[in-house]
Scaffold this motif. Sequence first.
Motif, PDB file in Angstrom:
ATOM      1  N   SER A 168      48.532  46.072  45.732  1.00 49.13           N
ATOM      2  CA  SER A 168      48.073  44.987  44.872  1.00 49.13           C
ATOM      3  C   SER A 168      48.932  44.917  43.618  1.00 49.13           C
ATOM      4  O   SER A 168      49.016  45.896  42.869  1.00 49.13           O
ATOM      5  N   PRO A 169      49.603  43.776  43.356  1.00 49.86           N
ATOM      6  CA  PRO A 169      50.368  43.636  42.116  1.00 49.86           C
ATOM      7  C   PRO A 169      49.485  43.898  40.901  1.00 49.86           C
ATOM      8  O   PRO A 169      48.357  43.416  40.817  1.00 49.86           O
ATOM      9  N   TYR A 170      50.021  44.688  39.970  1.00 49.63           N
ATOM     10  CA  TYR A 170      49.241  45.089  38.800  1.00 49.63           C
ATOM     11  C   TYR A 170      50.184  45.141  37.595  1.00 49.63           C
ATOM     12  O   TYR A 170      50.931  46.111  37.424  1.00 49.63           O
ATOM     13  N   GLY A 171      50.175  44.098  36.773  1.00 49.63           N
ATOM     14  CA  GLY A 171      51.074  44.052  35.626  1.00 49.63           C
ATOM     15  C   GLY A 171      52.524  44.074  36.089  1.00 49.63           C
ATOM     16  O   GLY A 171      52.944  43.317  36.963  1.00 49.63           O
ATOM     17  N   ASN A 172      53.306  44.986  35.516  1.00 46.95           N
ATOM     18  CA  ASN A 172      54.721  45.125  35.883  1.00 46.95           C
ATOM     19  C   ASN A 172      54.933  46.116  37.019  1.00 46.95           C
ATOM     20  O   ASN A 172      56.035  46.649  37.182  1.00 46.95           O
ATOM     21  N   GLY A 173      53.910  46.352  37.790  1.00 41.07           N
ATOM     22  CA  GLY A 173      54.022  47.295  38.897  1.00 41.07           C
ATOM     23  C   GLY A 173      53.081  46.930  40.020  1.00 41.07           C
ATOM     24  O   GLY A 173      52.676  45.782  40.187  1.00 41.07           O
ATOM     25  N   VAL A 174      52.716  47.951  40.792  1.00 42.22           N
ATOM     26  CA  VAL A 174      51.848  47.748  41.944  1.00 42.22           C
ATOM     27  C   VAL A 174      50.897  48.931  42.050  1.00 42.22           C
ATOM     28  O   VAL A 174      51.261  50.077  41.737  1.00 42.22           O
ATOM     29  N   ALA A 224      37.871  45.343  43.289  1.00 44.71           N
ATOM     30  CA  ALA A 224      38.576  46.026  42.204  1.00 44.71           C
ATOM     31  C   ALA A 224      38.951  44.998  41.154  1.00 44.71           C
ATOM     32  O   ALA A 224      39.401  43.891  41.494  1.00 44.71           O
ATOM     33  N   SER A 225      38.764  45.334  39.901  1.00 47.84           N
ATOM     34  CA  SER A 225      39.170  44.467  38.795  1.00 47.84           C
ATOM     35  C   SER A 225      40.665  44.649  38.547  1.00 47.84           C
ATOM     36  O   SER A 225      41.182  45.772  38.586  1.00 47.84           O
ATOM     37  N   GLU A 226      41.375  43.547  38.313  1.00 48.31           N
ATOM     38  CA  GLU A 226      42.819  43.578  38.126  1.00 48.31           C
ATOM     39  C   GLU A 226      43.197  43.156  36.711  1.00 48.31           C
ATOM     40  O   GLU A 226      42.406  42.518  36.012  1.00 48.31           O
ATOM     41  N   THR A 227      44.388  43.516  36.300  1.00 46.73           N
ATOM     42  CA  THR A 227      44.892  43.027  35.033  1.00 46.73           C
ATOM     43  C   THR A 227      45.301  41.566  35.173  1.00 46.73           C
ATOM     44  O   THR A 227      45.680  41.117  36.262  1.00 46.73           O
ATOM     45  N   ASN A 228      45.203  40.817  34.097  1.00 46.22           N
ATOM     46  CA  ASN A 228      45.478  39.378  34.148  1.00 46.22           C
ATOM     47  C   ASN A 228      46.787  39.061  33.429  1.00 46.22           C
ATOM     48  O   ASN A 228      46.839  38.229  32.536  1.00 46.22           O
ATOM     49  N   GLU A 253      40.020  32.046  33.336  1.00 51.37           N
ATOM     50  CA  GLU A 253      41.362  32.577  33.582  1.00 51.37           C
ATOM     51  C   GLU A 253      41.640  33.837  32.759  1.00 51.37           C
ATOM     52  O   GLU A 253      42.790  34.141  32.432  1.00 51.37           O
ATOM     53  N   GLN A 254      40.592  34.595  32.451  1.00 51.89           N
ATOM     54  CA  GLN A 254      40.745  35.816  31.665  1.00 51.89           C
ATOM     55  C   GLN A 254      40.658  37.081  32.514  1.00 51.89           C
ATOM     56  O   GLN A 254      40.943  38.170  32.020  1.00 51.89           O
ATOM     57  N   SER A 255      40.249  36.963  33.759  1.00 53.54           N
ATOM     58  CA  SER A 255      40.129  38.150  34.611  1.00 53.54           C
ATOM     59  C   SER A 255      40.491  37.801  36.044  1.00 53.54           C
ATOM     60  O   SER A 255      40.315  36.665  36.490  1.00 53.54           O
ATOM     61  N   GLU A 256      41.030  38.794  36.767  1.00 52.38           N
ATOM     62  CA  GLU A 256      41.363  38.654  38.177  1.00 52.38           C
ATOM     63  C   GLU A 256      40.706  39.788  38.949  1.00 52.38           C
ATOM     64  O   GLU A 256      40.523  40.883  38.415  1.00 52.38           O
ATOM     65  N   TRP A 257      40.395  39.501  40.208  1.00 53.11           N
ATOM     66  CA  TRP A 257      39.701  40.478  41.054  1.00 53.11           C
ATOM     67  C   TRP A 257      40.324  40.499  42.439  1.00 53.11           C
ATOM     68  O   TRP A 257      40.740  39.457  42.963  1.00 53.11           O
ATOM     69  N   THR A 258      40.366  41.692  43.015  1.00 49.62           N
ATOM     70  CA  THR A 258      40.711  41.865  44.422  1.00 49.62           C
ATOM     71  C   THR A 258      39.429  42.198  45.184  1.00 49.62           C
ATOM     72  O   THR A 258      38.690  43.097  44.775  1.00 49.62           O
ATOM     73  N   CYS A 259      39.177  41.472  46.251  1.00 51.34           N
ATOM     74  CA  CYS A 259      37.933  41.655  47.017  1.00 51.34           C
ATOM     75  C   CYS A 259      38.242  41.798  48.503  1.00 51.34           C
ATOM     76  O   CYS A 259      39.195  41.203  49.010  1.00 51.34           O
ATOM     77  N   ILE A 260      37.421  42.585  49.173  1.00 49.24           N
ATOM     78  CA  ILE A 260      37.490  42.735  50.629  1.00 49.24           C
ATOM     79  C   ILE A 260      36.147  42.319  51.213  1.00 49.24           C
ATOM     80  O   ILE A 260      35.093  42.836  50.809  1.00 49.24           O
ATOM     81  N   PRO A 268      48.831  34.762  33.281  1.00 45.90           N
ATOM     82  CA  PRO A 268      47.884  33.855  33.941  1.00 45.90           C
ATOM     83  C   PRO A 268      48.604  32.618  34.474  1.00 45.90           C
ATOM     84  O   PRO A 268      49.551  32.119  33.877  1.00 45.90           O
ATOM     85  N   GLY A 269      48.123  32.129  35.604  1.00 39.67           N
ATOM     86  CA  GLY A 269      48.725  30.960  36.217  1.00 39.67           C
ATOM     87  C   GLY A 269      49.663  31.282  37.359  1.00 39.67           C
ATOM     88  O   GLY A 269      49.955  30.411  38.187  1.00 39.67           O
ATOM     89  N   PHE A 270      50.134  32.522  37.429  1.00 39.87           N
ATOM     90  CA  PHE A 270      50.984  32.940  38.543  1.00 39.87           C
ATOM     91  C   PHE A 270      50.115  33.506  39.663  1.00 39.87           C
ATOM     92  O   PHE A 270      49.176  34.257  39.413  1.00 39.87           O
ATOM     93  N   ILE A 271      50.448  33.144  40.892  1.00 35.14           N
ATOM     94  CA  ILE A 271      49.729  33.667  42.055  1.00 35.14           C
ATOM     95  C   ILE A 271      50.311  35.020  42.425  1.00 35.14           C
ATOM     96  O   ILE A 271      51.518  35.157  42.596  1.00 35.14           O
ATOM     97  N   LYS A 272      49.442  36.039  42.515  1.00 32.42           N
ATOM     98  CA  LYS A 272      49.879  37.379  42.925  1.00 32.42           C
ATOM     99  C   LYS A 272      49.418  37.635  44.363  1.00 32.42           C
ATOM    100  O   LYS A 272      48.244  37.467  44.682  1.00 32.42           O
ATOM    101  N   GLU A 273      50.364  38.045  45.198  1.00 32.57           N
ATOM    102  CA  GLU A 273      50.098  38.199  46.628  1.00 32.57           C
ATOM    103  C   GLU A 273      49.941  39.673  46.985  1.00 32.57           C
ATOM    104  O   GLU A 273      50.923  40.411  47.019  1.00 32.57           O
ATOM    105  N   PRO A 274      48.709  40.141  47.278  1.00 37.08           N
ATOM    106  CA  PRO A 274      48.514  41.518  47.751  1.00 37.08           C
ATOM    107  C   PRO A 274      48.746  41.613  49.258  1.00 37.08           C
ATOM    108  O   PRO A 274      49.017  40.595  49.922  1.00 37.08           O
TER     109      PRO A 274
END
Length: 616
Positions: A541-547, A517-521, A290-297, A524-530
Amino acid sequence: MEQYLSRRESGFRSWGDENFVMRRVYTSMNMFNSYHANLRPDEAGRNTGAIFNLEFNADGNVLVAATERKCVLVFDAITQKEIVKVPDAHTDSVNCIKFFDDRLFATGSDDFTVALWDLRNMREKLRVLHGHSNWVKNIEYSSKDKLLVSSGFDGSIFTWDIASHTEQGLISQRVFHASGLMRCRISPTGDKLVLCTSGGYIMIIHHLDLTTLHKDLSGFRPGIYRLMQLGDQYIPQAAKYDHVFSRRQKKNRVELVTDFPEHNDAEMIMALQIHPHCRCMLTRNVSCDEQSEWTCIHDINEEAPTADAEIEEEVLERKLKRRHPSSTSGRAATVSETAPATAPEGSVSQDGPPTRSTRRIARGGLQVFRYNPTAGRGGSAANARHLHERRESFIPDIWAAEVTVQERATRQNRGREANNQVSGYNFVYAISSGVLPLRQAAAASQRQATASLPSSEDTNPERSSTSSGGSIGVTTNGTTVRVDIGRRLVPFVAMAPELNSNDHSIMVNAKKLLYYASETNTKPGFIKEPGFSADGRIICSPYGNGVRLLGYSADCCDYPSYKTFEEVKQSPRQLVELARITEHQDVVLCAKFSPREPLLVTGCNSGEVTWYRPNL
């Protein structure tokens, strides 16, 4: 821009000019309006909490928000004004929204229900649908089959005929079950169903037919099949469903996707979206630590047939016919579930009287032996003999533990408080995969080797755990399984010596990864919906306090052509960041593009909804 307009007026069109214009449009996105839901409490002083999900209707003129504290918000997308607020839409958090026409939509909630709504009268629900036994996390609509499709953390996928009205409610059917199910999506064309799971794999069902799905995939357990692939050990009860992967499967053909970027183990695939033109699928996953998040296509379409594939199909067909000579089509005989996993303890089964500590279930052809370590040890001698006979005839070689996502978090916290003791892991069951029993000599030597371990009569995990509380040891009929707690669970299958896995082929999943793409984490525990833009060029793609706005290339090109696509498939590429917008005071949980124009909306953990548009 003027040069592009001049060429267009003259009748000339250049793809390069279009890419240039679209890049200008998307890179100039700026915030122009915002709505602070928590600054507008209802009459009882309650606020909405976090914004979990956003959904436009097909015309793009209405936006609906699902919130943490039971509320549904409806906005006019043209004026960005709130037009309806339903403070008690559900009795728990609202997770998802899905429109199935311009005015009717459905919401799913942590109260295990799906509610139907009409924009013309939001004072009351049209209907409440009951069937799930855990949080409802996804709702889809199949325009082809005219069915509403819901899925939840109970692993079940239900279809609902919204045109049916009976005394008991709508006609519904549970069409599939997958352990660890997170999301399911239906493609815009209605011919594919995609599932993502907490087991690190994606499942695509091609040539979708929801009316026959429960029959075509009856008994198929993708988790067990994936276990066979991970362990590279042949499991007969898993391999007998090889036919669902065959190109000869005319309806509901299955494909597993398991390739991810280097350094991304994709422990839990939390979010899933499908390209508006059904060219690919977008996922967001979190690693096991739970230390890293990724966006994949990944590519969503079937692989083009090759000569090698045709040979493999012929080999598979011959193998299936050898297993089932009476079947003319080569399809494996399947057994539907004869007892639900939620059957009450002590229920009567065909193989003997009820017992308090054990239960045997037929799950799609797999024999399941469930034990309850907290049950009493009393009982008659007859029951004890019956239990002994059942254990002797049942050879468990796969042990599994299934918990829901919220239970997992609760148990982890409980484990930390109890110095990593594993007393909370009671939902452990064994599966007989159909592997031949151990030879007597091998079994005897194995029993001697495990003589120092706890006996099979002591199935209490607390007494069979190590002194540090870091593992569980269970011994039954000479088969010992030890599971480490506190790190990623590694599947283990105790195979019979008589069965040589080299004698059987195990299907290998095709490579489908295209971009990542590697994302900020953050949080942790919250689902981010791109999500995708309406033309499919951009990923928000949600990224920290922005997009972040991500593209396939720096020039904001459309989805790659065939030649470029093949190059990307051979060597997946990183997504290119075209813009980053930070306007929120808290972590962004969802982002959604309008289906009609370059209008972007985001929702954050503090209840703020923010609107963006190009500033050319």
